[in-house]
Design a protein around this motif. Structure first.
Motif, short mmCIF file in Angstrom:
data_model
loop_
_atom_site.label_atom_id
_atom_site.label_comp_id
_atom_site.label_asym_id
_atom_site.label_seq_id
_atom_site.Cartn_x
_atom_site.Cartn_y
_atom_site.Cartn_z
N ASP A 165 -6.25 -5.00 21.46
CA ASP A 165 -4.97 -5.29 20.80
C ASP A 165 -3.89 -4.35 21.32
O ASP A 165 -2.79 -4.77 21.65
N TYR A 184 1.90 -1.15 2.14
CA TYR A 184 1.76 -2.60 2.17
C TYR A 184 3.11 -3.33 2.15
O TYR A 184 3.23 -4.41 2.74
N HIS A 207 0.58 -7.43 14.99
CA HIS A 207 -0.70 -7.12 14.34
C HIS A 207 -0.58 -5.70 13.81
O HIS A 207 -0.47 -4.75 14.58
N GLN A 228 4.24 -3.18 5.73
CA GLN A 228 3.50 -4.17 6.51
C GLN A 228 4.11 -5.56 6.32
O GLN A 228 4.38 -6.27 7.29
N GLU A 233 -2.05 -2.60 11.39
CA GLU A 233 -3.15 -1.96 10.70
C GLU A 233 -2.56 -1.18 9.53
O GLU A 233 -1.46 -0.62 9.64
N THR A 234 -3.25 -1.16 8.41
CA THR A 234 -2.81 -0.32 7.29
C THR A 234 -3.85 0.76 7.05
O THR A 234 -5.05 0.52 7.18
N THR A 263 -8.86 1.88 5.95
CA THR A 263 -8.19 1.18 7.05
C THR A 263 -8.49 -0.31 6.95
O THR A 263 -9.64 -0.71 6.80
N GLN A 264 -7.43 -1.11 7.02
CA GLN A 264 -7.58 -2.57 7.01
C GLN A 264 -6.88 -3.14 8.24
O GLN A 264 -5.92 -2.58 8.75
N ASN A 265 -7.36 -4.28 8.69
CA ASN A 265 -6.81 -4.96 9.88
C ASN A 265 -6.81 -4.02 11.09
O ASN A 265 -5.85 -3.96 11.84
N GLU A 266 -7.90 -3.30 11.26
CA GLU A 266 -7.98 -2.28 12.30
C GLU A 266 -7.69 -2.86 13.68
O GLU A 266 -8.21 -3.91 14.06
N GLU A 275 6.02 -7.76 9.22
CA GLU A 275 5.44 -9.05 9.62
C GLU A 275 6.46 -10.17 9.48
O GLU A 275 6.57 -11.03 10.36
#
Length: 107
Positions: free
Chosen positions: A52, A17, A35, A20, A37-38, A44-47, A24
């Motif tokens: 994309d 994180y 964009h 990330q 993803e984590t 998985t978040q913000n897939e 960003e």
């Protein structure tokens, strides 16, 4: 420039994180769309969607472990770096990404 990417560290907590966040902020500073993803301990978040990835100029994979869905990036220019590089030198990483894209466009 449009960037997609994945951040994932060995433990799946802090470095995922932090990387990330640093990427960003560096992208925003450079005026790039990003964009990320984590893939951490909470899943998985913000897939990233296939759209994309297809619309992106480059993928930055700030990873210390194998990630799920690596094959999604087979048809896109990508840079793979450890999370600590993304954390310590995010602005230089953005500069390098721009150079890679420029070289690809001139090839």
């Amino acid at each position: 420039m449009k960037i997609v990417g994945v951040c994932a560290c060995t433990v799946g907590i802090a470095h995922t994180y932090i990387a990330q966040e640093k990427l960003e902020k560096a992208a925003e500073k450079a005026g790039y769309d990003i964009h990320l993803e984590t893939q951490g301990t909470i899943g998985t978040q913000n897939e990233l969607t296939p759209e994309d990835i297809a619309d992106a100029d480059i993928a930055i994979l700030a990873i210390d472990v194998k990630i799920k869905g690596m094959e999604r990036f087979d048809k896109i220019t990508k840079m793979t770096v450890p999370t600590d590089i993304a954390i310590k030198s995010p602005n230089k990483l953005m500069e390098k990404a721009a150079q890679v894209i420029k070289q690809r466009q001139n090839a």
